[in-house]
Design an enzyme around this catalytic site. Sequence first.
Site, PDB file in Angstrom:
ATOM      1  N   CYS A   1      64.166  92.445 -10.143  1.00 55.95           N
ATOM      2  CA  CYS A   1      63.461  91.032  -9.830  1.00 55.95           C
ATOM      3  C   CYS A   1      63.926  90.355 -10.943  1.00 55.95           C
ATOM      4  O   CYS A   1      64.882  90.852 -12.114  1.00 55.95           O
ATOM      5  CB  CYS A   1      62.405  91.106  -9.300  1.00 55.95           C
ATOM      6  SG  CYS A   1      60.815  91.811 -10.550  1.00 55.95           S
TER       7      CYS A   1
ATOM      8  N   ASN B   1      60.458  91.891 -13.506  1.00 56.19           N
ATOM      9  CA  ASN B   1      60.214  93.307 -13.470  1.00 56.19           C
ATOM     10  C   ASN B   1      58.762  93.592 -13.866  1.00 56.19           C
ATOM     11  O   ASN B   1      58.337  94.788 -14.128  1.00 56.19           O
ATOM     12  CB  ASN B   1      61.145  94.452 -14.521  1.00 56.19           C
ATOM     13  CG  ASN B   1      60.896  95.818 -14.278  1.00 56.19           C
ATOM     14  OD1 ASN B   1      60.946  96.509 -15.260  1.00 56.19           O
ATOM     15  ND2 ASN B   1      61.019  96.085 -12.936  1.00 56.19           N
TER      16      ASN B   1
ATOM     17  N   ASP C   1      59.160  85.216  -5.115  1.00 55.56           N
ATOM     18  CA  ASP C   1      58.386  85.317  -6.491  1.00 55.56           C
ATOM     19  C   ASP C   1      57.024  84.976  -6.150  1.00 55.56           C
ATOM     20  O   ASP C   1      56.623  83.796  -5.900  1.00 55.56           O
ATOM     21  CB  ASP C   1      59.133  84.398  -7.476  1.00 55.56           C
ATOM     22  CG  ASP C   1      58.823  84.321  -8.664  1.00 55.56           C
ATOM     23  OD1 ASP C   1      57.609  85.153  -8.917  1.00 55.56           O
ATOM     24  OD2 ASP C   1      59.260  83.970  -9.668  1.00 55.56           O
TER      25      ASP C   1
ATOM     26  N   CYS D   1      56.383  92.093 -11.225  1.00 55.96           N
ATOM     27  CA  CYS D   1      55.597  91.706  -9.910  1.00 55.96           C
ATOM     28  C   CYS D   1      56.654  92.700  -8.851  1.00 55.96           C
ATOM     29  O   CYS D   1      56.162  93.747  -8.287  1.00 55.96           O
ATOM     30  CB  CYS D   1      55.609  90.315  -9.366  1.00 55.96           C
ATOM     31  SG  CYS D   1      54.542  89.434 -10.715  1.00 55.96           S
ATOM     32  N   ARG D   2      57.654  92.081  -8.285  1.00 62.73           N
ATOM     33  CA  ARG D   2      58.438  92.592  -6.972  1.00 62.73           C
ATOM     34  C   ARG D   2      59.235  93.919  -7.049  1.00 62.73           C
ATOM     35  O   ARG D   2      58.883  94.862  -6.419  1.00 62.73           O
ATOM     36  CB  ARG D   2      59.430  91.393  -6.472  1.00 62.73           C
ATOM     37  CG  ARG D   2      58.668  90.276  -6.030  1.00 62.73           C
ATOM     38  CD  ARG D   2      59.702  88.939  -5.845  1.00 62.73           C
ATOM     39  NE  ARG D   2      59.983  88.637  -7.153  1.00 62.73           N
ATOM     40  CZ  ARG D   2      61.152  87.854  -7.374  1.00 62.73           C
ATOM     41  NH1 ARG D   2      61.604  87.218  -6.395  1.00 62.73           N
ATOM     42  NH2 ARG D   2      61.282  87.145  -8.642  1.00 62.73           N
ATOM     43  N   SER D   3      59.924  93.773  -8.267  1.00 61.03           N
ATOM     44  CA  SER D   3      60.873  95.197  -8.578  1.00 61.03           C
ATOM     45  C   SER D   3      59.946  96.340  -8.738  1.00 61.03           C
ATOM     46  O   SER D   3      60.282  97.484  -8.176  1.00 61.03           O
ATOM     47  CB  SER D   3      61.955  95.020  -9.318  1.00 61.03           C
ATOM     48  OG  SER D   3      61.646  94.671 -10.421  1.00 61.03           O
TER      49      SER D   3
HETATM   50  P1  4NP Z   1      58.927  89.191 -10.908  1.00 63.53           P
HETATM   51  O1  4NP Z   1      57.914  87.979 -11.148  1.00 63.53           O
HETATM   52  O2  4NP Z   1      60.364  88.656 -10.978  1.00 63.53           O
HETATM   53  O3  4NP Z   1      58.566  89.693  -9.323  1.00 63.53           O
HETATM   54  O4  4NP Z   1      58.566  90.176 -11.702  1.00 63.53           O
HETATM   55  C1  4NP Z   1      58.051  87.038 -12.094  1.00 63.53           C
HETATM   56  C2  4NP Z   1      57.448  87.582 -13.306  1.00 63.53           C
HETATM   57  C3  4NP Z   1      57.473  86.767 -14.503  1.00 63.53           C
HETATM   58  C4  4NP Z   1      57.871  85.564 -14.266  1.00 63.53           C
HETATM   59  C5  4NP Z   1      58.648  84.958 -13.210  1.00 63.53           C
HETATM   60  C6  4NP Z   1      58.573  85.809 -11.906  1.00 63.53           C
HETATM   61  N1  4NP Z   1      57.947  84.559 -15.382  1.00 63.53           N
HETATM   62  O5  4NP Z   1      58.440  83.392 -15.186  1.00 63.53           O
HETATM   63  O6  4NP Z   1      57.508  84.901 -16.437  1.00 63.53           O
END
Ligand code: 4NP
Length: 157
Positions: A9, A12, A126, A14-16
Amino acid sequence: MTRRILFVCLGNICRSPTAEAVFRDLLEREAPGLTVEADSAGTHAYHIGSAPDARTVAAALNRGIDMSQLRARIVEEADFERFDLLLAMDEQNYRHLVRMAPPERRDRVRLFLEFAPEQGRREVPDPYYGGATGFEDVLDLVEEAARGLLAALAASG
Ligand code: 4NP
């Protein structure tokens, strides 16, 4: 034969890592004889070394999944050699991986939700800037795609 899967993702956190933890848990419970290694990584460097987002950890724990030991890392060139499949959570991360992949490794990059066709969705949204329902939505989608992935791996030996 060991199969290696990398969930990818943006951050790294939340989702992955959710996909990694949910898939590992499912593998342990339902197919302990299948040799599959799972890892996760992000396409951007914002959170390298961080534990998963506290909201993600709490939502997963509520379903019996402990993600607290995972730490964020960024996707590296070597990942395209090391992993048989690199599964992107959304189109943006998919495009990033395809651009980054050596041409002969592009076919290893796929959208994770290809393994949950009955959902009729292409992306795990996201949840970072949204409310609590976003994290539940991530878990629902990830659980279904993890089941589909496990079935596909089991079917291919
Ligand atoms: P992820 O979520 O891609 O599922 O880990 C996010 C984590 C951080 C950010 C965006 C999405 N950020 O903008 O910091």
